[in-house]
Scaffold this motif. Structure first.
Motif, PDB file in Angstrom:
ATOM      1  N   GLY A  46      22.043  34.106  -3.974  1.00  0.00           N
ATOM      2  CA  GLY A  46      22.828  33.313  -4.748  1.00  0.00           C
ATOM      3  C   GLY A  46      23.612  32.243  -3.992  1.00  0.00           C
ATOM      4  O   GLY A  46      23.933  32.540  -2.968  1.00  0.00           O
ATOM      5  N   ASP A  47      24.471  31.376  -4.852  1.00  0.00           N
ATOM      6  CA  ASP A  47      25.320  30.482  -4.141  1.00  0.00           C
ATOM      7  C   ASP A  47      26.692  30.985  -4.307  1.00  0.00           C
ATOM      8  O   ASP A  47      27.238  31.441  -5.370  1.00  0.00           O
ATOM      9  N   TRP A  48      27.501  30.967  -3.140  1.00  0.00           N
ATOM     10  CA  TRP A  48      29.136  31.243  -3.377  1.00  0.00           C
ATOM     11  C   TRP A  48      29.471  29.859  -3.774  1.00  0.00           C
ATOM     12  O   TRP A  48      29.379  28.898  -3.659  1.00  0.00           O
ATOM     13  N   LYS A  49      30.934  30.099  -4.249  1.00  0.00           N
ATOM     14  CA  LYS A  49      31.682  28.961  -4.888  1.00  0.00           C
ATOM     15  C   LYS A  49      33.238  29.296  -4.411  1.00  0.00           C
ATOM     16  O   LYS A  49      33.714  30.400  -4.452  1.00  0.00           O
ATOM     17  N   LEU A  50      33.879  28.194  -4.261  1.00  0.00           N
ATOM     18  CA  LEU A  50      35.205  28.433  -3.886  1.00  0.00           C
ATOM     19  C   LEU A  50      36.068  28.253  -5.126  1.00  0.00           C
ATOM     20  O   LEU A  50      35.832  27.202  -5.804  1.00  0.00           O
ATOM     21  N   THR A  51      36.907  29.088  -5.515  1.00  0.00           N
ATOM     22  CA  THR A  51      37.623  29.150  -6.928  1.00  0.00           C
ATOM     23  C   THR A  51      38.679  30.201  -6.857  1.00  0.00           C
ATOM     24  O   THR A  51      38.684  31.037  -6.071  1.00  0.00           O
ATOM     25  N   ALA A  52      39.677  29.942  -7.740  1.00  0.00           N
ATOM     26  CA  ALA A  52      40.774  30.844  -7.901  1.00  0.00           C
ATOM     27  C   ALA A  52      40.311  31.921  -9.195  1.00  0.00           C
ATOM     28  O   ALA A  52      41.247  32.842  -9.296  1.00  0.00           O
ATOM     29  N   GLY A  53      39.325  31.475  -9.811  1.00  0.00           N
ATOM     30  CA  GLY A  53      38.794  32.572 -10.794  1.00  0.00           C
ATOM     31  C   GLY A  53      39.516  31.925 -12.135  1.00  0.00           C
ATOM     32  O   GLY A  53      40.232  30.795 -12.071  1.00  0.00           O
ATOM     33  N   LYS A  54      39.265  32.923 -13.131  1.00  0.00           N
ATOM     34  CA  LYS A  54      39.788  32.396 -14.547  1.00  0.00           C
ATOM     35  C   LYS A  54      41.306  32.649 -14.551  1.00  0.00           C
ATOM     36  O   LYS A  54      41.850  31.945 -15.370  1.00  0.00           O
ATOM     37  N   PHE A  55      41.772  33.471 -13.859  1.00  0.00           N
ATOM     38  CA  PHE A  55      43.475  33.473 -13.851  1.00  0.00           C
ATOM     39  C   PHE A  55      43.927  33.629 -12.567  1.00  0.00           C
ATOM     40  O   PHE A  55      43.278  34.345 -11.769  1.00  0.00           O
ATOM     41  N   PHE A  56      45.143  33.284 -12.331  1.00  0.00           N
ATOM     42  CA  PHE A  56      45.754  33.134 -11.037  1.00  0.00           C
ATOM     43  C   PHE A  56      47.303  33.079 -10.955  1.00  0.00           C
ATOM     44  O   PHE A  56      47.628  32.501 -12.144  1.00  0.00           O
ATOM     45  N   GLY A  57      47.878  33.298  -9.832  1.00  0.00           N
ATOM     46  CA  GLY A  57      49.180  33.009  -9.845  1.00  0.00           C
ATOM     47  C   GLY A  57      49.492  31.530  -9.618  1.00  0.00           C
ATOM     48  O   GLY A  57      50.190  30.578  -9.836  1.00  0.00           O
ATOM     49  N   GLU A  59      46.764  28.426  -7.989  1.00  0.00           N
ATOM     50  CA  GLU A  59      45.490  28.137  -7.870  1.00  0.00           C
ATOM     51  C   GLU A  59      44.935  27.793  -6.454  1.00  0.00           C
ATOM     52  O   GLU A  59      43.850  28.101  -6.040  1.00  0.00           O
ATOM     53  N   LYS A  60      45.825  27.149  -5.627  1.00  0.00           N
ATOM     54  CA  LYS A  60      45.439  26.858  -4.231  1.00  0.00           C
ATOM     55  C   LYS A  60      45.609  28.193  -3.282  1.00  0.00           C
ATOM     56  O   LYS A  60      44.779  28.467  -2.675  1.00  0.00           O
ATOM     57  N   ILE A  61      46.743  28.759  -3.458  1.00  0.00           N
ATOM     58  CA  ILE A  61      47.030  30.090  -2.734  1.00  0.00           C
ATOM     59  C   ILE A  61      45.990  31.127  -3.043  1.00  0.00           C
ATOM     60  O   ILE A  61      45.490  31.774  -2.032  1.00  0.00           O
ATOM     61  N   ASN A  62      45.563  31.349  -4.259  1.00  0.00           N
ATOM     62  CA  ASN A  62      44.853  32.593  -4.817  1.00  0.00           C
ATOM     63  C   ASN A  62      43.386  32.076  -4.559  1.00  0.00           C
ATOM     64  O   ASN A  62      42.558  32.638  -5.420  1.00  0.00           O
ATOM     65  N   GLN A  63      42.773  31.062  -4.032  1.00  0.00           N
ATOM     66  CA  GLN A  63      41.475  30.750  -3.865  1.00  0.00           C
ATOM     67  C   GLN A  63      40.645  31.693  -3.009  1.00  0.00           C
ATOM     68  O   GLN A  63      41.224  32.261  -2.118  1.00  0.00           O
ATOM     69  N   GLY A  64      39.533  31.915  -3.533  1.00  0.00           N
ATOM     70  CA  GLY A  64      38.601  32.841  -2.720  1.00  0.00           C
ATOM     71  C   GLY A  64      37.048  32.328  -2.986  1.00  0.00           C
ATOM     72  O   GLY A  64      36.792  31.429  -3.562  1.00  0.00           O
ATOM     73  N   ILE A  65      36.298  32.874  -2.175  1.00  0.00           N
ATOM     74  CA  ILE A  65      34.696  32.688  -2.278  1.00  0.00           C
ATOM     75  C   ILE A  65      34.228  33.770  -3.482  1.00  0.00           C
ATOM     76  O   ILE A  65      34.400  35.079  -3.565  1.00  0.00           O
ATOM     77  N   GLN A  66      33.591  33.366  -4.676  1.00  0.00           N
ATOM     78  CA  GLN A  66      33.000  33.891  -5.711  1.00  0.00           C
ATOM     79  C   GLN A  66      31.510  33.831  -5.668  1.00  0.00           C
ATOM     80  O   GLN A  66      30.908  32.843  -5.574  1.00  0.00           O
ATOM     81  N   THR A  67      30.842  35.106  -6.039  1.00  0.00           N
ATOM     82  CA  THR A  67      29.688  35.199  -6.314  1.00  0.00           C
ATOM     83  C   THR A  67      29.231  34.326  -7.855  1.00  0.00           C
ATOM     84  O   THR A  67      29.910  34.824  -8.599  1.00  0.00           O
ATOM     85  N   SER A  68      28.431  33.574  -7.840  1.00  0.00           N
ATOM     86  CA  SER A  68      28.591  32.773  -8.930  1.00  0.00           C
ATOM     87  C   SER A  68      27.005  32.855  -9.870  1.00  0.00           C
ATOM     88  O   SER A  68      27.225  32.619 -10.842  1.00  0.00           O
ATOM     89  N   GLN A  69      26.077  33.927  -9.348  1.00  0.00           N
ATOM     90  CA  GLN A  69      25.126  34.226 -10.191  1.00  0.00           C
ATOM     91  C   GLN A  69      24.778  35.472 -10.067  1.00  0.00           C
ATOM     92  O   GLN A  69      24.837  36.182  -9.240  1.00  0.00           O
ATOM     93  N   ASP A  70      24.461  36.261 -11.505  1.00  0.00           N
ATOM     94  CA  ASP A  70      23.951  37.598 -11.662  1.00  0.00           C
ATOM     95  C   ASP A  70      22.807  37.938 -10.891  1.00  0.00           C
ATOM     96  O   ASP A  70      22.034  36.964 -11.022  1.00  0.00           O
ATOM     97  N   ALA A  71      22.585  39.254 -10.659  1.00  0.00           N
ATOM     98  CA  ALA A  71      21.392  39.486 -10.112  1.00  0.00           C
ATOM     99  C   ALA A  71      20.798  38.983  -8.865  1.00  0.00           C
ATOM    100  O   ALA A  71      19.569  38.619  -8.825  1.00  0.00           O
ATOM    101  N   LYS A  72      21.807  38.462  -8.029  1.00  0.00           N
ATOM    102  CA  LYS A  72      21.410  38.009  -6.832  1.00  0.00           C
ATOM    103  C   LYS A  72      21.733  38.440  -5.632  1.00  0.00           C
ATOM    104  O   LYS A  72      22.860  39.308  -5.760  1.00  0.00           O
ATOM    105  N   PHE A  73      21.515  38.383  -4.231  1.00  0.00           N
ATOM    106  CA  PHE A  73      22.009  38.982  -3.136  1.00  0.00           C
ATOM    107  C   PHE A  73      22.874  37.979  -2.451  1.00  0.00           C
ATOM    108  O   PHE A  73      22.611  36.801  -2.626  1.00  0.00           O
ATOM    109  N   TYR A  74      24.004  38.436  -1.978  1.00  0.00           N
ATOM    110  CA  TYR A  74      24.738  37.605  -1.214  1.00  0.00           C
ATOM    111  C   TYR A  74      25.255  38.258   0.151  1.00  0.00           C
ATOM    112  O   TYR A  74      25.523  39.614   0.385  1.00  0.00           O
ATOM    113  N   ALA A  75      25.304  37.430   1.270  1.00  0.00           N
ATOM    114  CA  ALA A  75      25.498  37.739   2.414  1.00  0.00           C
ATOM    115  C   ALA A  75      26.069  36.507   3.379  1.00  0.00           C
ATOM    116  O   ALA A  75      24.936  35.649   3.477  1.00  0.00           O
ATOM    117  N   THR A  76      27.224  36.586   3.617  1.00  0.00           N
ATOM    118  CA  THR A  76      27.698  35.667   4.470  1.00  0.00           C
ATOM    119  C   THR A  76      28.893  36.451   5.633  1.00  0.00           C
ATOM    120  O   THR A  76      29.321  37.311   5.428  1.00  0.00           O
TER     121      THR A  76
END
Length: 227
Positions: A46-57, A59-76
């Motif tokens: 699946g694809d990673w995306k850069l985001t702070a998610g649905k809720f955050f303190g 938005e810039k500081i709390n960014q992370g990489i998020q798995t964007s698709q269900d039932a996929k493999f992720y490895a970076t």
């Protein structure tokens, strides 16, 4: 499963000051230049995306990489310079957020040898250490601490419970020069002890003699009474 890894830190603490050997905050657009996604065959990644998610303190500081698709493999993976933690505590710390009420998923990190083929990274790639939360149904909600010694992976004998809510949590592992360790969640000590006692890394101090046999006249009764 969707999760956010907000920050990752690997460092050694000396008597004077800590030296950080790897730190990733995902706070700029060049993070993709530092990380290499696996292209291992027979896996649908699946694809990673850069985001702070649905809720955050923040938005810039709390960014992370998020798995964007269900039932996929992720490895970076990302590389850092070689170092030694001889005579210094080794600290591995990262934060993870599961925004879904997941039934099964892992949010752990692995430290690999320097000769890792990053584009061929997969589940069986040899690693030196694995640390972080793993959730699989109601029965498995634990923090993995797996140490590789001479080519064999050793799991901790302690049952360290991980967090299973939708909030951000910081996981910290400290391995000291005297072979003691500490596991913290949100800077609260959850487990501590010694590597020798809590992992079956070293051979048992007492082992059964395979050649030992009972004498032919051995009395099997639990209690023997003689006049």
């Amino acid at each position: 499963m969707q999760s956010s890894v907000v920050a990752l830190l690997i460092g050694c603490i000396g008597l004077v000051a800590a030296k950080v050997h790897f730190k990733e905050e995902f706070n700029d657009a060049k993070w993709e230049d530092r990380w290499v996604n696996s292209e291992h065959k027979d896996k649908e990644f699946g694809d990673w995306k850069l985001t702070a998610g649905k809720f955050f303190g923040d938005e810039k500081i709390n960014q992370g990489i998020q798995t964007s698709q269900d039932a996929k493999f992720y490895a970076t993976s990302a590389k850092f310079d070689k170092f030694t933690n001889k005579d210094k505590p080794l600290v591995i710390q990262f934060s993870v957020k599961h925004e879904q009420n997941i039934d099964c998923g892992g949010g752990y990190v692995k430290v690999f040898p320097s000769d890792l083929d990053q584009k061929d990274l997969h589940g069986d790639s040899p690693y030196l250490l694995m640390f972080g939360p793993d959730i699989c149904g109601p029965g498995t909600k634990k923090v993995h601490v797996i140490i590789n010694y001479k080519g064999t992976n050793y799991l901790t004998k302690k049952n360290i419970r991980c967090k299973d809510d939708e909030y951000t949590h910081v996981y910290t592992l400290i391995i000291n020069p005297d072979n003691t360790y500490v596991v913290k969640i949100d800077n609260k000590e959850e487990e501590k002890g010694s590597l020798e006692e809590d992992w079956d890394i070293l051979p048992a101090k007492k082992i059964k003699d395979p050649e030992a046999k009972k004498p032919e006249d051995h009395d099997e009764r639990e209690v023997c009474i003689s006049d």
